[in-house]
Design an enzyme around this catalytic site. Structure first.
Site, PDB file in Angstrom:
ATOM      1  N   ASP A  41       0.813  -1.226   0.000  1.00 38.94           N
ATOM      2  CA  ASP A  41       0.000   0.000   0.000  1.00 38.94           C
ATOM      3  C   ASP A  41       0.845   1.274   0.000  1.00 38.94           C
ATOM      4  OD1 ASP A  41      -3.043  -0.860   0.327  1.00 38.94           O
ATOM      5  OD2 ASP A  41      -1.793  -2.260   1.468  1.00 38.94           O
ATOM      6  N   HIS A  43       0.680   3.721  -2.157  1.00 38.86           N
ATOM      7  CA  HIS A  43      -0.242   4.840  -2.408  1.00 38.86           C
ATOM      8  C   HIS A  43       0.463   6.164  -2.708  1.00 38.86           C
ATOM      9  CE1 HIS A  43      -3.976   2.744  -2.006  1.00 38.86           C
ATOM     10  NE2 HIS A  43      -3.626   2.224  -0.860  1.00 38.86           N
ATOM     11  N   ASP A  84      -1.200  -1.981  -4.417  1.00 38.67           N
ATOM     12  CA  ASP A  84      -1.719  -0.618  -4.260  1.00 38.67           C
ATOM     13  C   ASP A  84      -0.567   0.387  -4.255  1.00 38.67           C
ATOM     14  OD1 ASP A  84      -4.396  -1.058  -4.477  1.00 38.67           O
ATOM     15  OD2 ASP A  84      -4.927  -0.429  -2.445  1.00 38.67           O
ATOM     16  N   ASN A 116      -6.292  -3.282  -5.883  1.00 36.23           N
ATOM     17  CA  ASN A 116      -7.457  -2.682  -6.538  1.00 36.23           C
ATOM     18  C   ASN A 116      -7.140  -1.305  -7.117  1.00 36.23           C
ATOM     19  OD1 ASN A 116      -7.466  -2.370  -3.527  1.00 36.23           O
ATOM     20  ND2 ASN A 116      -8.998  -0.807  -3.990  1.00 36.23           N
ATOM     21  N   HIS A 117      -6.255  -0.540  -6.468  1.00 36.76           N
ATOM     22  CA  HIS A 117      -5.942   0.798  -6.981  1.00 36.76           C
ATOM     23  C   HIS A 117      -5.033   0.784  -8.207  1.00 36.76           C
ATOM     24  CE1 HIS A 117      -8.132   3.360  -4.258  1.00 36.76           C
ATOM     25  NE2 HIS A 117      -7.808   2.541  -3.275  1.00 36.76           N
ATOM     26  N   ASP A 120      -7.154   2.190 -10.991  1.00 34.25           N
ATOM     27  CA  ASP A 120      -7.707   3.549 -10.945  1.00 34.25           C
ATOM     28  C   ASP A 120      -7.497   4.296 -12.255  1.00 34.25           C
ATOM     29  OD1 ASP A 120      -8.555   3.193  -8.389  1.00 34.25           O
ATOM     30  OD2 ASP A 120      -6.908   4.271  -7.440  1.00 34.25           O
ATOM     31  N   HIS A 217      -3.358  -8.924  -2.275  1.00 38.32           N
ATOM     32  CA  HIS A 217      -3.952  -7.633  -1.927  1.00 38.32           C
ATOM     33  C   HIS A 217      -5.423  -7.899  -1.617  1.00 38.32           C
ATOM     34  CE1 HIS A 217      -3.888  -3.280  -1.670  1.00 38.32           C
ATOM     35  NE2 HIS A 217      -5.136  -3.337  -2.083  1.00 38.32           N
ATOM     36  N   HIS A 252      -3.749  -4.114   1.563  1.00 38.17           N
ATOM     37  CA  HIS A 252      -5.139  -3.674   1.394  1.00 38.17           C
ATOM     38  C   HIS A 252      -5.802  -3.187   2.681  1.00 38.17           C
ATOM     39  CE1 HIS A 252      -8.935  -3.159  -0.626  1.00 38.17           C
ATOM     40  NE2 HIS A 252      -9.540  -4.131  -0.006  1.00 38.17           N
ATOM     41  N   GLN A 254      -4.174  -2.223   5.215  1.00 36.00           N
ATOM     42  CA  GLN A 254      -3.264  -1.161   5.648  1.00 36.00           C
ATOM     43  C   GLN A 254      -3.091  -1.137   7.160  1.00 36.00           C
ATOM     44  OE1 GLN A 254      -4.761   1.599   1.952  1.00 36.00           O
ATOM     45  NE2 GLN A 254      -3.673   2.650   3.571  1.00 36.00           N
ATOM     46  N   ARG A 375     -15.216  12.220   5.346  1.00 33.92           N
ATOM     47  CA  ARG A 375     -15.853  10.919   5.113  1.00 33.92           C
ATOM     48  C   ARG A 375     -17.086  10.705   6.001  1.00 33.92           C
ATOM     49  NH1 ARG A 375     -13.557   5.840   3.422  1.00 33.92           N
ATOM     50  NH2 ARG A 375     -14.652   4.143   4.447  1.00 33.92           N
ATOM     51  N   ARG A 379     -20.916  10.867   3.501  1.00 35.53           N
ATOM     52  CA  ARG A 379     -21.643   9.601   3.366  1.00 35.53           C
ATOM     53  C   ARG A 379     -22.910   9.590   4.223  1.00 35.53           C
ATOM     54  NH1 ARG A 379     -17.524   4.938   2.243  1.00 35.53           N
ATOM     55  NH2 ARG A 379     -15.957   6.081   1.085  1.00 35.53           N
ATOM     56  N   ARG A 410     -13.230  12.836  -1.301  1.00 30.87           N
ATOM     57  CA  ARG A 410     -12.192  12.227  -0.460  1.00 30.87           C
ATOM     58  C   ARG A 410     -11.552  13.171   0.540  1.00 30.87           C
ATOM     59  NH1 ARG A 410     -13.321   6.944  -1.393  1.00 30.87           N
ATOM     60  NH2 ARG A 410     -11.283   6.371  -0.588  1.00 30.87           N
TER      61      ARG A 410
HETATM   62 ZN   LIG Z   1      -6.440  -1.812  -1.573  1.00 30.56          ZN
END
Ligand SMILES: [Zn+2]
Length: 544
Positions: A41, A43, A84, A116-117, A120, A217, A252, A254, A375, A379, A410
């Site tokens: 991760d 990122h 990620d 998954n990222h 993106d 991940h 994932h 983290q 966040r 939401r 975000r």
């Molecule tokens: Zn992830």
């Protein structure tokens, strides 16, 4: 908890002292050693933060040292990432994580899991990233829907110091739910347990590896309590026949995987403290928090087919902890001896950092009060930032009203000067602005679905120039820009490509008549809005 720790440490030490010396191991084919180093991760954190924490240049210094030490002791060494690499820091995002992948190549990663990222960006960007990386991006459970074949390299066999090591990659099936449907529509994310069982059986028959590792991940969820997420590493280890995997190097969720006891997380773990990884059904599970804050180091001994964990550490990369002072205050102190960043890699990355910073730091506008993007707000309730975002998107395509899911926002924007950097924190995903022209009746049917999404979910609807009532689950009194919705009239609705493609469970619009996509991203649209409308007056966007 502390007692358990001490026992673990003592066991580790005694195991170490009982070892044969490296010289013995070389003369004895039965005993071999492996050191696995790992991160996950990333990122976009190729560069250190304002305090000098983490960063790839210091990571390289640490890893070079660990690798040299391990090799001198006769260990095979493997450096893995739980994926990620993408998304999180504008300087990296604007350059599609080129510094991150090239940095990893210079550090000497052997393989990573696709996260998954990694989806993106459009798939042609991922192809470029595969070229920037001199190591494979692995995933055994992602398939091409058209051909039915693996979409990515599934595994790699390593031969190091006389050890044969199989490394299999796995990606969370949640990618299909949380990834951008525009980019992943042609991919199928298969359930990892069945894929892994069959694949590892084949690999073992074909290659007879000494050690089998899954680099994943999928997330680590204590005692397999994965909640609304797809099942993670614990479930994988429990459901596979024992002896399928020796270890799972994950990502994932983290978190530092440090256990206080069987299926009990060690909530007291801090940088520099001892860490005992999880073990399920004979499989070790390890993860090194996030952003390169730590390098995980696992030392194993393989003797007569028996793999033993000799030592495990999460080594902090220039992290600060708050040390209690005599007067009751706290002082930040380094959790480790300072690691000097590798000068060559630092110079290499500095050019990317400067280039990225230049692109994003200039003032582009002004706002007179805070725009709420937290966040825990977006939401749950309508916010002023959501309305500004939607107004910007409406302006881009000349829409009558607009919608977005709350989960797409975000970050907040604080009062005062606004930079592109602030905007990219709000909109890191580079979704395109799109619109839908449709009759009032079709629109009504759509609104019946999207206005029903409950709060406390990414799907929760944010809207602007639209009003309605939901009465006992029934949609009533829909107004567009203050006027009652007319089922015969045509309306233009702005929406981003993510939601239009079905993201967050929204109805798919992309293949319907009346749908048009622009090339403008959400971040570009919001930037243009601030450039044209500053000072932005928050009161004008306050939700009633
Ligand atoms: Zn992830």
């Amino acid at each position: 908890m502390r007692i358990l720790f001490s026992i673990f440490i003592l066991l580790s030490i005694s195991a170490c002292s009982n070892n044969q010396s490296p010289a013995d191991s070389l003369s004895n084919n039965q005993v071999k050693y492996l050191t696995v180093l790992h991160t996950n991760d990333n990122h976009g954190r190729f560069w250190h933060n304002e305090k000098g924490e983490y960063g790839m240049a210091a990571r390289k210094t640490l890893i070079d040292e660990l690798r040299n030490d391990a090799k001198q002791q006769g260990h095979a060494v493997l450096l893995l990432s739980g994926g990620d690499i993408n998304t999180g820091i504008p300087e990296s995002d604007l350059q599609f994580a080129e510094p991150d992948f090239k940095g990893m190549s210079l550090i000497g990663y052997d393989a990573m899991a696709l996260g998954n990222h990694e989806f993106d960006n459009p798939l042609d960007i991922l192809k470029k990233q595969q070229q920037w990386a001199n190591f494979p991006l692995l995933s055994a459970n992602i398939f091409d829907k058209k051909t039915g074949k693996n979409a990515f390299q599934a595994y790699k066999i390593f031969n190091k110091q006389g050890l044969k090591i199989a490394v299999v990659g796995l990606t969370t099936t949640d990618t299909a739910k949380i990834g951008n449907p525009q980019y992943i529509g042609g991919l199928e994310f298969k359930e990892p347990v069945a894929v892994t069982k069959a694949l590892v059986e084949n690999i073992k028959a074909q290659y007879q590896p000494d050690i089998t590792i899954a680099v994943t991940h999928m997330g680590h969820f204590v005692d397999a309590n994965y909640g609304i997420n797809a099942p993670g590493d614990v479930t994988l280890a429990r459901l596979l026949p024992s002896n399928t995997l020796d270890m799972i190097i994950g990502g994932h969720s983290q978190e530092p995987i440090c256990m206080a006891g069987e299926n009990i997380n060690d909530d007291d773990f801090r940088p520099g403290k001892a860490c005992k990884p999880d073990q399920q059904n004979g499989t070790w599970i390890m993860q090194a928090h996030e952003w390169g804050k730590y390098v995980g180091k696992a030392e194993f001994k393989l003797e007569n087919g028996q793999l033993t964990l000799l030592d495990y550490k999460l080594l902090p990369v220039n992290l600060y902890i708050h040390e209690q002072q005599a007067d009751g205050t706290t002082k930040p102190v380094l959790a480790n001896e300072y690691i000097t960043p590798n000068p060559e890699l630092e110079a290499f990355l500095a050019e990317y950092q400067a280039k990225g910073a230049k692109q994003i730091e200039g003032k582009i506008g002004f706002v007179d009060a805070k725009l709420e993007g937290d966040r825990n707000k977006v939401r749950f309730e309508q916010t002023n930032l959501a309305r500004v975002i939607i107004q910007a998107q409406m302006n881009t395509v000349g829409a009558d009203f607009g919608v977005i899911s709350g989960g797409g926002i975000r970050d907040s924007i604080t009062a005062g000067e606004v930079s592109y950097k602030d905007i990219l924190k709000v909109h890191p995903f580079k979704n395109r602005i799109t619109y839908m022209d449709w009759k009032g009746q079709e629109l009504w049917d759509y609104l019946e679905i999207v206005t029903s999404f409950p709060p406390d979910a990414g799907a929760y609807l944010q809207y602007h120039k639209l009003s309605f009532i939901r009465d006992n689950g029934e949609l009533k009194q829909v107004r567009i820009n203050g006027e009652p919705l007319n089922v015969e009239q045509t309306y233009r609705m702005s929406i981003n490509s993510y939601n239009a493609s079905g993201g967050d469970g929204y109805p798919i619009l992309v293949d319907r008549k009346g749908y048009v996509s622009t090339d403008e991203t959400d971040a570009q649209a919001l930037k243009r809005f601030f450039e044209a409308n500053s000072p932005v007056k928050v009161a004008e966007f306050s939700p009633k």
